[in-house]
Design a protein around this motif. Structure first.
Motif, PDB file in Angstrom:
ATOM      1  N   LEU A   1       0.840  -1.200   0.000  1.00 54.81           N
ATOM      2  CA  LEU A   1       0.000   0.000   0.000  1.00 54.81           C
ATOM      3  C   LEU A   1       0.869   1.242   0.000  1.00 54.81           C
ATOM      4  CD1 LEU A   1      -2.749  -0.839   2.672  1.00 54.81           C
ATOM      5  CD2 LEU A   1      -3.066  -0.689   0.194  1.00 54.81           C
ATOM      6  N   ASP A   2       0.328   2.297  -0.539  1.00 52.16           N
ATOM      7  CA  ASP A   2       0.961   3.600  -0.372  1.00 52.16           C
ATOM      8  C   ASP A   2       0.839   4.002   1.098  1.00 52.16           C
ATOM      9  OD1 ASP A   2       0.668   6.711  -0.202  1.00 52.16           O
ATOM     10  OD2 ASP A   2       1.688   6.336  -2.117  1.00 52.16           O
ATOM     11  N   PRO A   3       1.948   4.348   1.764  1.00 56.19           N
ATOM     12  CA  PRO A   3       1.880   4.658   3.201  1.00 56.19           C
ATOM     13  C   PRO A   3       0.905   5.767   3.547  1.00 56.19           C
ATOM     14  CG  PRO A   3       4.151   4.367   2.527  1.00 56.19           C
ATOM     15  CD  PRO A   3       3.338   4.387   1.269  1.00 56.19           C
ATOM     16  N   ALA A   4       0.725   6.711   2.642  1.00 61.78           N
ATOM     17  CA  ALA A   4      -0.179   7.825   2.926  1.00 61.78           C
ATOM     18  C   ALA A   4      -1.542   7.644   2.268  1.00 61.78           C
ATOM     19  CB  ALA A   4       0.451   9.141   2.462  1.00 61.78           C
ATOM     20  N   GLY A   5      -1.550   7.193   0.998  1.00 68.27           N
ATOM     21  CA  GLY A   5      -2.802   7.101   0.253  1.00 68.27           C
ATOM     22  C   GLY A   5      -3.595   5.843   0.487  1.00 68.27           C
ATOM     23  N   GLY A   6      -2.967   4.796   1.028  1.00 66.07           N
ATOM     24  CA  GLY A   6      -3.676   3.555   1.308  1.00 66.07           C
ATOM     25  C   GLY A   6      -4.188   2.880   0.055  1.00 66.07           C
ATOM     26  N   ASP A   7      -5.364   2.252   0.158  1.00 56.07           N
ATOM     27  CA  ASP A   7      -5.881   1.487  -0.969  1.00 56.07           C
ATOM     28  C   ASP A   7      -6.238   2.366  -2.160  1.00 56.07           C
ATOM     29  OD1 ASP A   7      -8.044   2.530   0.568  1.00 56.07           O
ATOM     30  OD2 ASP A   7      -9.403   1.171  -0.462  1.00 56.07           O
ATOM     31  N   ALA A   8      -6.591   3.632  -1.930  1.00 60.48           N
ATOM     32  CA  ALA A   8      -6.953   4.516  -3.031  1.00 60.48           C
ATOM     33  C   ALA A   8      -5.772   4.761  -3.963  1.00 60.48           C
ATOM     34  CB  ALA A   8      -7.463   5.843  -2.488  1.00 60.48           C
ATOM     35  N   ALA A   9      -4.557   4.651  -3.454  1.00 64.19           N
ATOM     36  CA  ALA A   9      -3.359   4.887  -4.263  1.00 64.19           C
ATOM     37  C   ALA A   9      -2.630   3.604  -4.598  1.00 64.19           C
ATOM     38  CB  ALA A   9      -2.415   5.832  -3.513  1.00 64.19           C
ATOM     39  N   ALA A  10      -3.239   2.456  -4.280  1.00 67.59           N
ATOM     40  CA  ALA A  10      -2.547   1.173  -4.454  1.00 67.59           C
ATOM     41  C   ALA A  10      -2.670   0.609  -5.852  1.00 67.59           C
ATOM     42  CB  ALA A  10      -3.081   0.161  -3.442  1.00 67.59           C
ATOM     43  N   GLY A  11      -3.457   1.234  -6.706  1.00 68.31           N
ATOM     44  CA  GLY A  11      -3.724   0.642  -8.008  1.00 68.31           C
ATOM     45  C   GLY A  11      -4.888  -0.326  -7.907  1.00 68.31           C
ATOM     46  N   ARG A  12      -4.887  -1.383  -8.731  1.00 64.93           N
ATOM     47  CA  ARG A  12      -6.039  -2.271  -8.801  1.00 64.93           C
ATOM     48  C   ARG A  12      -6.034  -3.333  -7.714  1.00 64.93           C
ATOM     49  NH1 ARG A  12      -7.637  -3.760 -14.876  1.00 64.93           N
ATOM     50  NH2 ARG A  12      -9.466  -4.409 -13.704  1.00 64.93           N
ATOM     51  N   ASP A  13      -4.884  -3.609  -7.134  1.00 65.62           N
ATOM     52  CA  ASP A  13      -4.802  -4.698  -6.166  1.00 65.62           C
ATOM     53  C   ASP A  13      -4.240  -4.201  -4.841  1.00 65.62           C
ATOM     54  OD1 ASP A  13      -5.670  -6.629  -8.035  1.00 65.62           O
ATOM     55  OD2 ASP A  13      -3.665  -6.674  -8.895  1.00 65.62           O
ATOM     56  N   TRP A  14      -4.954  -4.507  -3.789  1.00 61.40           N
ATOM     57  CA  TRP A  14      -4.442  -4.217  -2.454  1.00 61.40           C
ATOM     58  C   TRP A  14      -4.617  -5.405  -1.532  1.00 61.40           C
ATOM     59  CZ3 TRP A  14      -8.263  -4.481   1.283  1.00 61.40           C
ATOM     60  CH2 TRP A  14      -9.585  -4.373   0.824  1.00 61.40           C
ATOM     61  N   TYR A  15      -5.464  -6.383  -1.945  1.00 61.09           N
ATOM     62  CA  TYR A  15      -5.645  -7.611  -1.178  1.00 61.09           C
ATOM     63  C   TYR A  15      -6.163  -8.674  -2.136  1.00 61.09           C
ATOM     64  CZ  TYR A  15      -6.774 -10.642   2.781  1.00 61.09           C
ATOM     65  OH  TYR A  15      -6.805 -11.677   3.672  1.00 61.09           O
ATOM     66  N   GLY A  16      -5.769  -9.927  -1.913  1.00 59.74           N
ATOM     67  CA  GLY A  16      -6.020 -10.980  -2.875  1.00 59.74           C
ATOM     68  C   GLY A  16      -7.469 -11.361  -3.080  1.00 59.74           C
ATOM     69  N   ARG A  17      -8.338 -11.066  -2.121  1.00 59.26           N
ATOM     70  CA  ARG A  17      -9.743 -11.433  -2.298  1.00 59.26           C
ATOM     71  C   ARG A  17     -10.432 -10.559  -3.346  1.00 59.26           C
ATOM     72  NH1 ARG A  17     -13.238  -9.205   0.887  1.00 59.26           N
ATOM     73  NH2 ARG A  17     -11.826  -9.193   2.669  1.00 59.26           N
ATOM     74  N   PRO A  18     -10.376  -9.235  -3.246  1.00 59.32           N
ATOM     75  CA  PRO A  18     -11.021  -8.424  -4.287  1.00 59.32           C
ATOM     76  C   PRO A  18     -10.214  -8.314  -5.570  1.00 59.32           C
ATOM     77  CG  PRO A  18     -10.119  -7.001  -2.590  1.00 59.32           C
ATOM     78  CD  PRO A  18      -9.942  -8.410  -2.096  1.00 59.32           C
ATOM     79  N   GLY A  19      -8.893  -8.510  -5.528  1.00 54.88           N
ATOM     80  CA  GLY A  19      -8.128  -8.298  -6.738  1.00 54.88           C
ATOM     81  C   GLY A  19      -6.898  -9.167  -6.834  1.00 54.88           C
ATOM     82  N   ASN A  20      -6.685  -9.740  -8.029  1.00 59.80           N
ATOM     83  CA  ASN A  20      -5.500 -10.542  -8.307  1.00 59.80           C
ATOM     84  C   ASN A  20      -5.234 -10.437  -9.805  1.00 59.80           C
ATOM     85  OD1 ASN A  20      -4.486 -13.337  -9.417  1.00 59.80           O
ATOM     86  ND2 ASN A  20      -3.695 -13.166  -7.330  1.00 59.80           N
ATOM     87  N   PRO A  21      -4.009 -10.124 -10.234  1.00 57.30           N
ATOM     88  CA  PRO A  21      -3.747  -9.940 -11.668  1.00 57.30           C
ATOM     89  C   PRO A  21      -3.954 -11.197 -12.498  1.00 57.30           C
ATOM     90  CG  PRO A  21      -1.705  -9.870 -10.390  1.00 57.30           C
ATOM     91  CD  PRO A  21      -2.820  -9.825  -9.409  1.00 57.30           C
ATOM     92  N   THR A  22      -3.677 -12.368 -11.944  1.00 57.97           N
ATOM     93  CA  THR A  22      -3.901 -13.605 -12.686  1.00 57.97           C
ATOM     94  C   THR A  22      -5.389 -13.811 -12.939  1.00 57.97           C
ATOM     95  OG1 THR A  22      -1.970 -14.541 -11.564  1.00 57.97           O
ATOM     96  CG2 THR A  22      -3.422 -16.077 -12.717  1.00 57.97           C
TER      97      THR A  22
END
Length: 374
Positions: free
Chosen positions: A39-60
């Motif tokens: 994660l972005d230390p300041a922006g959190g999930d909003a600045a993490a791009g498409r994936d921040w945790y494997g349940r909602p997002g995974n590139p594969t």
């Protein structure tokens, strides 16, 4: 338009969902195994791009969803199994007081789920045979079709029923498991949603469980995505990667399976000790008039009746190339007696799924097994 629109089925399958070529990178990236992402230390999930945790997002998983979406002609969500996709469809879009219409002759666990869960929570459940007649859809929230139906292989007119459902204010979803997106594209025919088990012919190697849902509606997609993300019914990255790899040969596999089914169905029709042979590609099959205009290819599944459970057992024991198994759509020819699982079929009813064996070998083996089981 997707990057593969306008090409033939084989080309579309081989290239579906692949990232843009980059020097030194593989055609299909390997599975990404991760639960949390940086994660972005300041922006959190909003600045993490498409994936921040494997349940909602995974590139594969995203690559697989892109591939299936290109084949179905809509946006796709992948699930851990076909049943997970079907129950997500029903539970996310239907509320207490709603009415749903389900196929009376479709996948039996869907009806069992509706009777045990939906009905208990105030949803009115109606069942209608796939071949009809279909009643008025007035007051209905969701109509689910399965065409060709599993296991009886009846077919219904998707475009006509979609128009009727929409005129009544209902949503129409199609279980496309048996046909696959190369057999028919329900979204092109007016369906609001497509749902399917990718365990079967879509991936076709009998080595994973997978389900998916596709739609062209951003609102419906968002509703089901929220359900999936909060319930966690997602496939793992390795299964998603295996599925995407397997899609490349879908056109080739279906071509051999369909050719085998045509030959097997005709051979079975020639025998006096086999009854009730069904394959929608036969010109005298009850499903042929609709299937021949609606479907782009007929699947490799044949249904028939051997008269008794005992003869089915003898047939399966005598066959060398037909494995006794309860799935379908794989590389190996399989068959099972459907009454043992809860389907409303005769005791000797058999669903046979043709694999990719040489046609002459398969037809000969089935003939010998039938002779030995008589």
């Amino acid at each position: 338009m997707s990057q593969t629109d306008g090409y033939g089925d084989g080309t579309r399958c081989v290239h579906a969902g692949l990232p843009e070529p980059a020097p030194g990178e593989p055609f299909l990236p390997g599975p990404v195994f991760a639960a949390p992402y940086h994660l972005d230390p300041a922006g959190g999930d909003a600045a993490a791009g498409r994936d921040w945790y494997g349940r909602p997002g995974n590139p594969t998983r995203r690559n697989l969803e892109a591939a299936i979406g290109e084949l179905e002609g809509g946006d796709c969500l992948a699930f851990a199994s076909g049943q997970a996709a079907l129950t997500a469809l029903l539970l996310s879009l239907v509320r207490s007081g709603d009415t749903v219409v389900l196929p009376a002759d479709g996948y039996f666990t869907v009806r069992a789920f509706a009777d045990s869960v939906l009905a208990a929570n105030g949803v009115t459940v109606r069942t209608v045979p796939t071949a009809g007649p279909h009643p008025s859809f007035e007051g209905v929230r969701l109509v689910l079709l399965e065409t060709p139906a599993n296991p009886g292989l009846d077919v219904c007119d998707i475009a006509d029923l979609a128009a009727r459902a929409h005129a009544a204010g209902a949503l129409l979803a199609v279980d496309n498991t048996t046909a696959t997106p190369l057999g028919q594209r329900p979204l092109d025919l007016g369906a609001d949603l497509v749902v399917a088990s990718g365990t079967k012919a879509l991936t076709g190697h009998s080595d994973l469980l997978l389900g998916y849902l596709a739609t062209r509606s951003p609102e419906l997609l968002a509703t089901v995505r929220t359900w999936r993300d909060t319930t966690g019914s997602v496939p793992g990255p390795f299964d998603a990667w295996l599925a995407h790899r397997s899609l490349a040969t879908l056109d080739l596999r279906l071509a051999r399976q369909s050719a085998n089914a045509a030959a097997v169905a005709r051979a079975l029709r020639s025998r006096s000790d086999v009854s009730g042979v069904r394959w929608p590609g036969l010109e005298d099959d009850p499903a042929y008039p609709v299937a021949s205009t609606q479907m782009r290819r007929v699947p490799g599944i044949v249904a028939f009746d051997l008269g008794s459970a005992e003869r089915v057992a003898r047939f399966l024991s005598a066959a060398e190339l037909v494995f006794a198994a309860t799935s379908f759509g794989g590389l190996h020819t399989t068959a099972d007696r459907r009454a043992q699982w809860g389907d409303d079929t005769a005791p000797g009813f058999v669903r046979l799924s043709c694999g990719v064996e040489d046609t002459a070998d398969l037809v000969a083996d089935i003939g010998r097994a039938l002779d030995r089981s008589a």
